[in-house]
Design a protein around this motif. Structure first.
Motif, short mmCIF file in Angstrom:
data_model
loop_
_atom_site.label_atom_id
_atom_site.label_comp_id
_atom_site.label_asym_id
_atom_site.label_seq_id
_atom_site.Cartn_x
_atom_site.Cartn_y
_atom_site.Cartn_z
N PRO A 211 0.92 -1.10 0.00
CA PRO A 211 -0.08 -0.06 -0.19
C PRO A 211 0.83 1.34 0.02
O PRO A 211 0.38 2.26 -0.46
CB PRO A 211 -0.85 -0.12 1.29
CG PRO A 211 -0.68 -1.59 1.62
CD PRO A 211 0.59 -2.11 0.99
N PHE A 212 1.75 1.32 0.67
CA PHE A 212 2.97 2.61 0.76
C PHE A 212 3.31 2.49 -0.75
O PHE A 212 3.67 3.72 -0.89
CB PHE A 212 3.78 2.13 1.75
CG PHE A 212 3.46 2.10 3.17
CD1 PHE A 212 2.77 3.06 3.79
CD2 PHE A 212 3.35 0.96 3.70
CE1 PHE A 212 1.91 3.16 5.01
CE2 PHE A 212 2.77 0.90 4.94
CZ PHE A 212 2.29 1.82 5.56
N ALA A 213 3.92 1.90 -1.37
CA ALA A 213 4.48 1.88 -2.69
C ALA A 213 3.14 2.53 -3.68
O ALA A 213 3.63 3.42 -4.38
CB ALA A 213 4.74 0.28 -3.48
N ASN A 214 2.08 1.80 -3.73
CA ASN A 214 0.79 2.58 -4.26
C ASN A 214 0.72 3.95 -4.05
O ASN A 214 0.29 4.93 -4.90
CB ASN A 214 -0.35 1.69 -4.19
CG ASN A 214 -0.35 0.32 -4.67
OD1 ASN A 214 0.58 -0.01 -5.55
ND2 ASN A 214 -0.89 -0.53 -4.10
N LEU A 215 0.72 4.23 -2.85
CA LEU A 215 0.60 5.87 -2.49
C LEU A 215 1.78 6.64 -2.89
O LEU A 215 1.21 7.77 -3.34
CB LEU A 215 0.57 5.71 -0.80
CG LEU A 215 -0.72 5.45 -0.21
CD1 LEU A 215 -0.54 5.33 1.35
CD2 LEU A 215 -1.78 6.39 -0.70
N ALA A 216 2.98 6.31 -2.92
CA ALA A 216 4.17 6.87 -3.41
C ALA A 216 4.18 7.07 -4.92
O ALA A 216 4.35 8.26 -5.36
CB ALA A 216 5.63 6.03 -2.97
N ARG A 217 3.41 6.18 -5.59
CA ARG A 217 3.24 6.22 -7.18
C ARG A 217 2.13 7.30 -7.26
O ARG A 217 2.42 8.15 -8.13
CB ARG A 217 2.80 5.01 -7.70
CG ARG A 217 4.03 4.07 -8.10
CD ARG A 217 3.60 2.97 -8.82
NE ARG A 217 2.55 1.78 -8.06
CZ ARG A 217 2.80 1.02 -7.66
NH1 ARG A 217 4.16 0.76 -7.46
NH2 ARG A 217 2.09 0.20 -7.08
N LEU A 218 0.99 7.29 -6.47
CA LEU A 218 -0.09 8.30 -6.74
C LEU A 218 0.75 9.47 -6.22
O LEU A 218 0.19 10.78 -6.92
CB LEU A 218 -1.03 8.11 -5.60
CG LEU A 218 -1.96 7.00 -5.98
CD1 LEU A 218 -2.94 6.72 -4.80
CD2 LEU A 218 -2.73 7.20 -7.48
N LYS A 219 1.51 9.92 -5.38
CA LYS A 219 2.07 11.18 -4.99
C LYS A 219 2.77 11.75 -6.14
O LYS A 219 2.95 13.00 -6.36
CB LYS A 219 2.83 10.93 -3.56
CG LYS A 219 3.47 12.29 -2.99
CD LYS A 219 4.17 12.13 -1.79
CE LYS A 219 4.80 13.34 -1.43
NZ LYS A 219 5.73 13.22 -0.18
N ASP A 220 3.77 10.95 -6.91
CA ASP A 220 4.28 11.18 -7.95
C ASP A 220 3.88 11.73 -9.02
O ASP A 220 4.19 12.48 -9.83
CB ASP A 220 5.49 9.88 -8.26
CG ASP A 220 6.55 9.83 -7.27
OD1 ASP A 220 6.85 10.59 -6.29
OD2 ASP A 220 7.19 8.67 -7.32
N LYS A 221 2.35 11.46 -9.20
CA LYS A 221 1.65 11.76 -10.49
C LYS A 221 1.16 13.17 -10.28
O LYS A 221 1.21 13.89 -9.75
CB LYS A 221 0.43 10.84 -10.53
CG LYS A 221 0.84 9.38 -11.05
CD LYS A 221 -0.58 8.87 -11.22
CE LYS A 221 -0.25 7.27 -11.65
NZ LYS A 221 -1.40 6.42 -12.00
#
Length: 179
Positions: A169-179
């Motif tokens: 879940p943290f990796a997914n949140l990091a990808r959303l933040k980068d967008k």
């Protein structure tokens, strides 16, 4: 866990003389079923204890015993049955509350000092009858393998200790933040 099993072996300490009293404690099938349910394990196929009870200190009681058991637990990885043989000694001491010091006399006596290489302090002895049943169940619980594994059972790489999952879940949140 369920309620404590109906497994009692009362020992009247008033019958103690100078020599230890030795007893062999065996369990019935019903008692083993109740103990297995209480410990949340697959089965207790055998459980017996050789016990010696003697006087200790001025007013205390000492229990020295050899616990022997055949148990079956579920593998923590596959849930397959895992058999375990237990053959372990245990040593316990008991002291009536009136035989203990009520208050420390000095500040040094009031400090709590934990020394791992020393024996445990005595447990309370409430009355002249000591029930060995709960003590045996407690010692069996302590002797159980906390992480039983069937032969060849291993965690998959995705759950191996120390490795982060790729889709955490943290990796997914990091990808959303980068967008």
């Amino acid at each position: 866990m369920s309620d404590f099993p109906d497994f009692h072996r009362p020992f009247d300490t008033r019958r103690l003389g100078h020599d230890p009293v030795r007893e062999e404690i065996a369990t019935s099938e019903g008692e083993r079923l109740a103990i297995a349910a209480f410990l949340d394990i697959v089965a207790v196929n055998a459980l017996s204890v050789s016990v010696a009870v003697s006087r200790w200190s001025n007013a205390g009681i000492e229990v020295k015993a050899q616990l022997r058991a055949e148990v079956v637990q579920a593998c923590v990885v596959t849930l397959e049955p895992v058999a375990q043989s237990i053959d372990e000694p245990f040593h316990l001491t008991f002291l009536p509350p009136h035989a203990r010091k009520v208050e420390p006399r000095t500040v040094a006596e009031a400090e709590v000092i934990v020394q791992f290489d020393e024996e445990d302090p005595p447990d309370d002895l409430e009355g002249p009858v000591l029930d060995l049943g709960p003590l045996i169940v407690e010692q069996l619980a302590l002797a159980l393998d906390p992480y039983p594994r069937a032969k060849g059972a291993a965690l998959s790489d995705e759950f191996a200790a120390g490795e982060a999952r790729k889709d955490s879940p943290f990796a997914n949140l990091a990808r959303l933040k980068d967008k």
